[in-house]
Design an enzyme around this catalytic site. Structure first.
Site, PDB file in Angstrom:
ATOM      1  N   HIS A  72       0.819  -1.208   0.000  1.00 20.51           N
ATOM      2  CA  HIS A  72       0.000   0.000   0.000  1.00 20.51           C
ATOM      3  C   HIS A  72       0.859   1.268   0.000  1.00 20.51           C
ATOM      4  O   HIS A  72       0.409   2.317  -0.457  1.00 20.51           O
ATOM      5  CB  HIS A  72      -0.958  -0.024   1.194  1.00 20.51           C
ATOM      6  CG  HIS A  72      -2.057  -1.013   0.996  1.00 20.51           C
ATOM      7  ND1 HIS A  72      -3.194  -0.713   0.270  1.00 20.51           N
ATOM      8  CD2 HIS A  72      -2.164  -2.298   1.340  1.00 20.51           C
ATOM      9  CE1 HIS A  72      -3.961  -1.781   0.215  1.00 20.51           C
ATOM     10  NE2 HIS A  72      -3.355  -2.758   0.862  1.00 20.51           N
ATOM     11  N   GLU A  77      -9.942 -12.097  -9.407  1.00 22.46           N
ATOM     12  CA  GLU A  77      -8.715 -12.001  -8.604  1.00 22.46           C
ATOM     13  C   GLU A  77      -8.134 -13.360  -8.252  1.00 22.46           C
ATOM     14  O   GLU A  77      -7.057 -13.431  -7.662  1.00 22.46           O
ATOM     15  CB  GLU A  77      -8.992 -11.247  -7.303  1.00 22.46           C
ATOM     16  CG  GLU A  77      -9.483  -9.838  -7.503  1.00 22.46           C
ATOM     17  CD  GLU A  77      -9.898  -9.193  -6.191  1.00 22.46           C
ATOM     18  OE1 GLU A  77      -9.057  -8.492  -5.604  1.00 22.46           O
ATOM     19  OE2 GLU A  77     -11.045  -9.413  -5.755  1.00 22.46           O
ATOM     20  N   ASP A 102      -3.798  -9.506  -6.718  1.00 23.00           N
ATOM     21  CA  ASP A 102      -4.164 -10.763  -6.072  1.00 23.00           C
ATOM     22  C   ASP A 102      -4.102 -11.935  -7.041  1.00 23.00           C
ATOM     23  O   ASP A 102      -3.696 -13.037  -6.671  1.00 23.00           O
ATOM     24  CB  ASP A 102      -5.562 -10.662  -5.455  1.00 23.00           C
ATOM     25  CG  ASP A 102      -5.524 -10.091  -4.039  1.00 23.00           C
ATOM     26  OD1 ASP A 102      -4.510 -10.309  -3.352  1.00 23.00           O
ATOM     27  OD2 ASP A 102      -6.490  -9.427  -3.626  1.00 23.00           O
ATOM     28  N   CYS A 154      -7.696  -3.452 -13.383  1.00 20.47           N
ATOM     29  CA  CYS A 154      -7.511  -2.358 -12.415  1.00 20.47           C
ATOM     30  C   CYS A 154      -6.313  -2.602 -11.505  1.00 20.47           C
ATOM     31  O   CYS A 154      -6.013  -1.792 -10.637  1.00 20.47           O
ATOM     32  CB  CYS A 154      -8.769  -2.148 -11.578  1.00 20.47           C
ATOM     33  SG  CYS A 154      -9.191  -3.546 -10.517  1.00 20.47           S
TER      34      CYS A 154
END
Length: 538
Positions: A188, A429, A453, A500
């Protein structure tokens, strides 16, 4: 001059002062004091500093998420000024002759226990608030507080690592660069840096030493180096390099207003990924055609309790209104795995990435899910909304989701709440979802491939584990085949398909994705113009 090396996750050059961000160590020692008046003065000074910080947080929240959400910091100020709370601390310091840290800690424990013993849910909830304000004061007293709101501006943040709950607190305009000891290109920290268009290094061999605080540094996102106390020659070279990088970025401005279309005439929808309202400026500034991923979980990460329907509605409405009719795809909350939130009381798991997360929480705690869906459908009246659901692995899940959606829409219709037309999609994912994408596609309007993922589950490599970086290959043929299969099955059943995840911004794969038939790419705002240029050259 000190030089340290890391792995670059966003290019660019930043020059400024270092701000060492360390998690507070709030271990409290019980000590007897002789001068109780001096100890009371210490407490009062810490309390005033805490009140100032809470006032600043209230004003920031008021601007970012609205009055209702900001009220929590108003409540914290009132609790910190509460006469009973202050009298208890004073009594322990003056009569028991204990240090201020211990007095605050004991008062916090007593008051929290009192609140928890009450029948009223609202009052029980104040126990967490008491502990929060007390920890803030203790951090100030023992000098361990290095909080986001304490940052001067602008700064290069140096930290061991940054959790989502920490990054969400930072004032974005106070960050020049991020440098962490841990992390990965998919962490992140990296995603935040790319969203903000700032240089960032992870897995850096740098000491987390407060002695670095305030010292001049240069972060070179092209080479992955950080220079601390750079010599004159290095400073001049880096200033020139920064000027060239800024010039290249300025040239990309020519891409604004141009179509995202290949040389052969194929149009690709080019959208942006965001974490909250504050990122919309970057989307508009970089001329994205819409928002392909609004990570709604950051609304939850930024709260001390479940965000209400009204708080969520205002956030979604604001984003949709500001996008002025452009498509906004909002992902329902993807909580769990590395995004842990205390008030969710999630069970401790040996392997949280494969555990209780995302849609699995929503379908077993439907009250939370319904609240979010109500807010989303109410907001749909203010723009062009699409909703996508994360971590889907079966048709059964989609069927149940659509049943709940219809029930929520019926409730809102009875209340005469205005709603717009909403596309429903799912994230691909997992290898399971990709393999059965032909079964899933007839039930949805679109797929959005979450390559972060999908890559880790396909390769069985934890994307947050830096020691496995040498084994991690984002271009692995297995990942690319699953993406190709997903696109083909989407089109076969009349759904569109986008990406995405972080691979969407991988310029080495842009031409391949176009050849595969991808309809949309959603990337961090800072990559939009560069990716448009690349697509127009394909």
């Amino acid at each position: 001059m000190i030089v340290r090396e890391g792995k670059s996750v966003f290019k660019g050059v930043a020059i400024g002062k270092i701000f060492v961000y360390k998690k507070a160590d709030n271990a409290v020692k019980k000590e007897t004091v002789a001068d109780t008046a001096a100890e009371m003065a210490r407490f009062e000074a810490a309390k005033e500093k805490a009140l100032g910080q809470l006032k600043g947080l209230y004003e920031k929240a008021l601007k970012d998420v609205g009055e209702e959400e900001a009220m929590i910091f108003d409540v914290h100020q009132m609790l910190l000024d509460d006469p009973d709370y202050n009298d208890s601390i004073k009594d322990i310091i003056e009569n028991e002759k204990m240090n201020a840290e211990y007095a605050v800690f004991m008062t916090s424990e007593q008051f929290a226990a009192m609140f928890l013993s009450m029948d009223d849910d609202y009052m029980r909830g104040r126990a967490a608030d008491i502990k929060d304000i007390s920890e803030r004061v203790i951090s100030i007293l023992n000098g361990s507080q290095v909080s986001p709101e304490a940052m001067p501006e602008p700064v290069i943040i140096v930290a061991e690592d940054l959790a989502p709950s920490e990054t969400v607190q930072f004032e974005k305009d106070k960050l020049l660069a991020l440098v962490t000891q841990k992390g990965s290109s998919n962490s992140h920290t990296a995603i935040l840096a790319r969203t903000m268009n700032i240089p960032s290094l992870v897995t850096t061999n740098i000491e987390i030493d407060t002695a670095y605080d305030g010292r001049t540094a240069i972060v070179d996102g092209f080479t992955g180096l950080i220079y601390i106390d750079p010599d004159e020659e290095t400073m001049e070279k880096m200033k020139e390099k920064k000027a060239r990088a800024d010039e290249q970025r300025a040239l990309l401005q020519e891409m604004k207003g141009k179509e995202t279309v290949t040389l052969s005439g194929k149009h690709i929808h080019l959208y942006s990924n965001i974490g909250g309202i504050q990122d919309v400026d970057a989307v508009l500034e970089n001329d994205a055609e819409g928002i392909g991923l609004f990570r709604s979980e950051f609304l939850y990460l930024g709260c001390d309790d479940y965000p209400s329907e009204e708080v969520q509605f205002e956030a979604y409405k604001t984003v949709l209104s500001r996008m002025n009719g452009k498509k906004v795809i909002i992902r329902t909350m993807d909580i769990g795995a590395d995004k842990q939130i205390d008030y969710f009381n999630l069970p401790k798991e040996d392997n949280p990435a494969l555990g209780y997360r995302a849609i699995r929480i929503c379908l077993t705690r439907e009250d939370i899910f319904r609240t979010q869906l109500r807010a989303l459908y109410r907001a749909s009246a203010y723009g062009t909304l699409s909703i996508m659901f994360p971590m889907i692995i079966s048709v059964k899940e989609i069927t149940r989701i659509k049943e709940i959606v219809e029930e929520v829409k019926l409730e809102l219709a009875r209340e005469e709440q205005p709603m717009g037309e909403v596309e429903l999609g799912i994230m691909i994912e997992t290898p399971a979802a990709a393999v059965i994408s032909d079964l899933l596609a007839p039930h949805v309007d679109f797929f959005s491939i979450g390559t972060n993922d999908l890559s880790q589950y396909t390769l069985a490599i934890d994307r947050q584990n830096q020691s496995l970086d040498s084994f991690f290959d984002p271009h692995h043929e297995a990942i690319l085949r699953l993406i190709q299969l997903t696109i083909e099955n989407a089109h076969k059943y009349g759904a569109w398909c986008g990406i995405c995840g972080e691979l969407g911004a991988d310029m080495e794969l842009t031409a391949k994705f176009i050849q595969m038939g991808i309809d949309e790419l959603s990337v961090s705002p800072g990559y939009t113009l560069e990716l448009r240029k690349r697509i127009r050259e394909c």
